[in-house]
Write a protein that holds these residues in place. Structure first.
Motif, PDB file in Angstrom:
ATOM      1  N   SER A 220      -8.965  -7.989 -15.788  1.00  0.00           N
ATOM      2  CA  SER A 220      -8.296  -6.973 -16.596  1.00  0.00           C
ATOM      3  C   SER A 220      -8.208  -5.646 -15.858  1.00  0.00           C
ATOM      4  CB  SER A 220      -9.043  -6.774 -17.923  1.00  0.00           C
ATOM      5  OG  SER A 220     -10.397  -6.404 -17.685  1.00  0.00           O
ATOM      6  N   TYR A 221      -9.107  -5.434 -14.887  1.00  0.00           N
ATOM      7  CA  TYR A 221      -9.127  -4.167 -14.149  1.00  0.00           C
ATOM      8  C   TYR A 221      -8.352  -4.351 -12.852  1.00  0.00           C
ATOM      9  CZ  TYR A 221     -10.938   0.243 -12.330  1.00  0.00           C
ATOM     10  OH  TYR A 221     -11.055   1.515 -11.841  1.00  0.00           O
ATOM     11  N   LEU A 222      -7.139  -3.775 -12.791  1.00  0.00           N
ATOM     12  CA  LEU A 222      -6.253  -3.963 -11.638  1.00  0.00           C
ATOM     13  C   LEU A 222      -6.052  -2.689 -10.832  1.00  0.00           C
ATOM     14  CD1 LEU A 222      -3.493  -6.102 -13.390  1.00  0.00           C
ATOM     15  CD2 LEU A 222      -5.458  -6.918 -12.073  1.00  0.00           C
ATOM     16  N   GLU A 223      -6.744  -1.633 -11.189  1.00  0.00           N
ATOM     17  CA  GLU A 223      -6.555  -0.345 -10.525  1.00  0.00           C
ATOM     18  C   GLU A 223      -7.373  -0.257  -9.235  1.00  0.00           C
ATOM     19  OE1 GLU A 223      -6.801   4.456 -11.608  1.00  0.00           O
ATOM     20  OE2 GLU A 223      -7.615   2.949 -12.987  1.00  0.00           O
ATOM     21  N   GLY A 224      -6.817   0.471  -8.251  1.00  0.00           N
ATOM     22  CA  GLY A 224      -7.572   0.776  -7.044  1.00  0.00           C
ATOM     23  C   GLY A 224      -7.530  -0.273  -5.957  1.00  0.00           C
ATOM     24  N   VAL A 225      -6.653  -1.273  -6.077  1.00  0.00           N
ATOM     25  CA  VAL A 225      -6.520  -2.279  -5.020  1.00  0.00           C
ATOM     26  C   VAL A 225      -5.720  -1.667  -3.868  1.00  0.00           C
ATOM     27  CG1 VAL A 225      -5.566  -4.529  -4.397  1.00  0.00           C
ATOM     28  CG2 VAL A 225      -6.632  -4.196  -6.638  1.00  0.00           C
ATOM     29  N   TYR A 226      -6.234  -1.791  -2.654  1.00  0.00           N
ATOM     30  CA  TYR A 226      -5.556  -1.221  -1.496  1.00  0.00           C
ATOM     31  C   TYR A 226      -4.386  -2.113  -1.067  1.00  0.00           C
ATOM     32  CZ  TYR A 226      -9.135   2.320  -0.762  1.00  0.00           C
ATOM     33  OH  TYR A 226      -9.969   3.397  -0.907  1.00  0.00           O
ATOM     34  N   VAL A 227      -3.231  -1.465  -0.845  1.00  0.00           N
ATOM     35  CA  VAL A 227      -2.032  -2.154  -0.347  1.00  0.00           C
ATOM     36  C   VAL A 227      -1.683  -1.494   0.987  1.00  0.00           C
ATOM     37  CG1 VAL A 227       0.330  -2.860  -0.822  1.00  0.00           C
ATOM     38  CG2 VAL A 227      -1.273  -2.494  -2.719  1.00  0.00           C
ATOM     39  N   VAL A 228      -1.752  -2.248   2.073  1.00  0.00           N
ATOM     40  CA  VAL A 228      -1.565  -1.688   3.416  1.00  0.00           C
ATOM     41  C   VAL A 228      -0.423  -2.420   4.124  1.00  0.00           C
ATOM     42  CG1 VAL A 228      -2.660  -1.179   5.631  1.00  0.00           C
ATOM     43  CG2 VAL A 228      -4.037  -1.180   3.530  1.00  0.00           C
ATOM     44  N   ASN A 229       0.496  -1.636   4.693  1.00  0.00           N
ATOM     45  CA  ASN A 229       1.545  -2.204   5.544  1.00  0.00           C
ATOM     46  C   ASN A 229       0.906  -2.462   6.915  1.00  0.00           C
ATOM     47  OD1 ASN A 229       3.711  -2.523   7.424  1.00  0.00           O
ATOM     48  ND2 ASN A 229       5.098  -1.563   5.956  1.00  0.00           N
ATOM     49  N   ALA A 230       0.761  -3.727   7.279  1.00  0.00           N
ATOM     50  CA  ALA A 230       0.032  -4.080   8.508  1.00  0.00           C
ATOM     51  C   ALA A 230       0.728  -3.560   9.761  1.00  0.00           C
ATOM     52  CB  ALA A 230      -0.125  -5.593   8.599  1.00  0.00           C
ATOM     53  N   GLN A 231       2.053  -3.357   9.711  1.00  0.00           N
ATOM     54  CA  GLN A 231       2.774  -2.899  10.893  1.00  0.00           C
ATOM     55  C   GLN A 231       2.727  -1.368  11.037  1.00  0.00           C
ATOM     56  OE1 GLN A 231       3.972  -5.676   9.139  1.00  0.00           O
ATOM     57  NE2 GLN A 231       3.228  -6.845  10.894  1.00  0.00           N
ATOM     58  N   THR A 232       2.969  -0.649   9.932  1.00  0.00           N
ATOM     59  CA  THR A 232       3.040   0.818   9.999  1.00  0.00           C
ATOM     60  C   THR A 232       1.734   1.490   9.611  1.00  0.00           C
ATOM     61  OG1 THR A 232       3.794   1.013   7.689  1.00  0.00           O
ATOM     62  CG2 THR A 232       5.472   0.703   9.395  1.00  0.00           C
ATOM     63  N   GLU A 233       0.776   0.719   9.027  1.00  0.00           N
ATOM     64  CA  GLU A 233      -0.522   1.227   8.569  1.00  0.00           C
ATOM     65  C   GLU A 233      -0.385   2.222   7.412  1.00  0.00           C
ATOM     66  OE1 GLU A 233      -2.823   2.696  11.821  1.00  0.00           O
ATOM     67  OE2 GLU A 233      -3.008   0.733  12.779  1.00  0.00           O
ATOM     68  N   VAL A 234       0.789   2.233   6.752  1.00  0.00           N
ATOM     69  CA  VAL A 234       0.947   3.023   5.528  1.00  0.00           C
ATOM     70  C   VAL A 234       0.115   2.370   4.432  1.00  0.00           C
ATOM     71  CG1 VAL A 234       2.586   3.770   3.758  1.00  0.00           C
ATOM     72  CG2 VAL A 234       3.224   3.856   6.172  1.00  0.00           C
ATOM     73  N   MET A 235      -0.567   3.184   3.627  1.00  0.00           N
ATOM     74  CA  MET A 235      -1.480   2.633   2.634  1.00  0.00           C
ATOM     75  C   MET A 235      -1.250   3.288   1.270  1.00  0.00           C
ATOM     76  SD  MET A 235      -5.668   2.637   2.694  1.00  0.00           S
ATOM     77  CE  MET A 235      -5.773   4.420   2.489  1.00  0.00           C
TER      78      MET A 235
END
Length: 255
Positions: A36-51
């Protein structure tokens, strides 16, 4: 005339789409899970390292383009990597399924951190003897000083002060002072690295619990090692993990 206008629009839109796919755009999506708790998951672009991180509903937006890989990572979910396709950018229901990590909470594992010392923590430079005020007091109180009474006995003698300090409780008191001094050092380092807004807005820690959370964080040996390395990205990642656990503690206490 109308045919010319239509052809012009088709060419213009095709170029816009091609340019967008080359330069990258923003992809919107959300994560799904049994949790139920979906907040705070890191999403990182592996090529550009944008997070970026997901919000309370699991939604996220990140700059990317087809052919790049998004990495989803969090303490409560197994890491997942997704290779983006052109169809993902046009899918208004683009979602990524994450599987929960099962933690065994009934078992307490005690690890030996004997390798962690003042040098590895950066408190004392390698190859150089350096002591804080509290450490100097403790060293003085426990130093046997074999030459203390060298003039009174052949071969010298051992000072009785360390034994007296031990039985009087002074040694134990000085050890506590050293421990407190180290925690204060890490507290100041943590507060210099992250602002109050980071704890309130990013980590969602209530204002009245921020100071308690800081003490909770510096009690974690793994966290203090990473904090002392001054690697902000690694420190922020582990701090987010500790925030999840701390908010669970708050929730249980407030029931």
């Amino acid at each position: 005339m109308i045919d010319k206008v239509v052809c012009f629009l088709i060419v213009f839109l095709s170029q816009a789409v091609w340019s967008q796919s080359q330069d990258g755009t923003v992809i919107n999506g959300r994560i799904t899970s049994n949790a139920s708790y979906l907040e705070g998951v890191y999403v990182v672009n592996a090529q550009t390292e944008v997070m970026t991180t997901t919000d309370a509903f699991g939604a996220f937006s990140i700059a990317a383009k087809p052919g790049e890989t998004l990495v989803f990572s969090s303490i409560q979910f197994k890491e997942n990597k997704v290779l983006l396709t052109p169809e993902d950018f046009s899918d208004i229901n683009f979602s990524v399924r994450l599987n929960m990590v099962m933690h065994q909470l009934q078992e307490v594992v005690i690890k030996n951190y004997s390798g962690i010392n003042a040098v590895s923590l950066g408190i004392i430079p390698s190859g150089q003897k350096s002591y804080t005020e509290a450490e100097r007091k403790l060293r003085t109180a426990t130093d046997l000083n074999a030459s203390a009474n060298a003039g009174s006995m052949a071969g010298g003698s051992i000072s009785a002060d360390p034994l007296l300090n031990m039985f009087s409780g002074r040694t134990a008191m000085l050890k506590k002072e050293v421990a407190v001094e180290k925690k204060e050092f890490f507290m100041k380092l943590l507060e210099r690295m992250f602002t109050l807004d980071h704890f309130l807005d990013r980590l969602q820690i209530p204002l009245e619990y921020v100071k308690g959370f800081e003490y909770y964080a510096v009690e974690n040996d793994k966290f203090t090692v990473i904090l002392n390395s001054k690697n902000k990205t690694s420190t922020e990642f582990l701090l987010a993990e500790l925030a999840v656990k701390y908010k669970e503690i708050i929730a249980r206490e407030n029931k």
